[in-house]
Design an enzyme around this catalytic site. Structure first.
Site, mmCIF file in Angstrom:
data_model
loop_
_atom_site.group_PDB
_atom_site.id
_atom_site.type_symbol
_atom_site.label_atom_id
_atom_site.label_comp_id
_atom_site.label_asym_id
_atom_site.label_seq_id
_atom_site.Cartn_x
_atom_site.Cartn_y
_atom_site.Cartn_z
ATOM 1 N N ARG A 176 0.842 -1.198 0.000
ATOM 2 C CA ARG A 176 0.000 0.000 0.000
ATOM 3 C C ARG A 176 0.879 1.252 0.000
ATOM 4 N NH1 ARG A 176 -4.689 -0.172 4.417
ATOM 5 N NH2 ARG A 176 -5.421 1.596 3.162
ATOM 6 N N CYS A 217 -1.727 6.030 8.936
ATOM 7 C CA CYS A 217 -2.075 4.772 8.278
ATOM 8 C C CYS A 217 -3.155 5.092 7.258
ATOM 9 C CB CYS A 217 -2.534 3.745 9.313
ATOM 10 S SG CYS A 217 -3.944 4.291 10.315
#
Length: 284
Positions: free
Chosen positions: A180, A236
């Site tokens: 990611r 995050c």
């Protein structure tokens, strides 16, 4: 790095505290990103005296321009916490379904709200059950608490502050999975990549799938790219996993660690903000 206060509690130690005359307030914050609601798990069984608090509805604001899990309205949070029996100066223990992420976000939220005495049950509900400690199904009626929410107990980053931290030579940790971070996949948000200058330290490096966080000496080695004396922050996807990183940083002695609450889900709401892909500075 200074020594951290007690931030975690083991099941057996908590069981002894619950049996005492004035037990800590227990908050069950079990949650799943994709559902079903954690309330179902709570109804099936929870720690004696625990009150269920919903991460999405109670501990965060509504999703929008500030990301998927923005800061809650202080007045609304105060109402929730008082209803759950949270008292000024009285210890609170939070627990989740075992990965420690929701519990860490609850810990962070209470600390941000000015409540100092908050700990996370290490290993969460599964660790409690594994030691054959008591579980109940009834819903308690706690005496209303008197906590006064005073935001500012822990440092917060917004998008501008996150960019400034990088520009000033601080350390911004991206704790998502490496794929990611590199922009190879993005299962949740509409844009893939990372904040330019952020360093990738995937959560799996400092916490296991059972939610148990590495010991402080190991954490200090993992986070050694955030030198003492320079600012450090974490993000995050939406500020939940990163709250676990802030908890780990506190355990490592970095009580100054800031949380980018909106995280990636906030950063990408402005198309003018730059997006980086590929390897940059990764310890994954």
């Amino acid at each position: 790095m200074s020594a951290s206060p007690a931030l975690l509690v083991e099941p057996a130690a908590l069981a002894a505290e619950i049996a005492a005359a004035d037990p800590p307030t227990l908050l069950d914050v079990r949650w799943r990103l994709a559902g079903p609601p954690g309330r179902e798990d709570y109804d099936d069984g929870h720690l004696p005296g625990a009150v269920f608090v919903d991460l999405d509805a109670d501990l965060c604001g509504p999703p929008g321009a500030g990301g998927r899990h923005p800061l809650p309205d202080p007045a609304a949070l105060q109402q929730v916490l008082r209803a759950a029996g949270v008292r000024a100066g009285h210890p609170v223990v939070v627990y989740d379904g075992g990965d420690s992420m929701a519990a860490a976000r609850a810990w962070w939220t209470l600390r941000w709200a000015g409540h100092q005495q908050v700990r996370v049950l290490h290993g969460g509900y599964p660790a409690w059950v594994a030691q054959h400690l008591p579980v109940v199904t009834g819903t308690p009626c706690p005496v209303p608490g008197d906590i006064t929410v005073a935001p500012g107990g822990l440092p917060v980053l917004d998008a501008a502050a996150a960019a400034e931290l990088v520009a000033a030579g601080g350390t911004l940790l991206d704790v998502r999975a490496a794929a990611r971070y590199r922009g190879e996949t993005e299962p949740v948000d509409p844009v893939a990549g990372h904040i330019p200058g952020a360093r990738n330290v995937p959560a799996a490096r400092y916490a296991g799938p059972d939610g148990r966080v590495a010991a402080p000496p190991a954490l200090r080695q993992i986070f050694d790219e955030a030198p003492t004396g320079t600012p450090v922050g974490a993000y995050c996807g939406s500020g939940v996993t990163a709250a676990q990183a802030v908890l780990a940083l506190h355990l490592a002695g970095r009580a100054d660690a800031a949380l980018y609450v909106g995280s990636w889900s906030d950063w990408i709401t402005d198309p003018a903000r730059p997006v980086a892909t590929g390897e940059e500075t990764s310890t994954g």
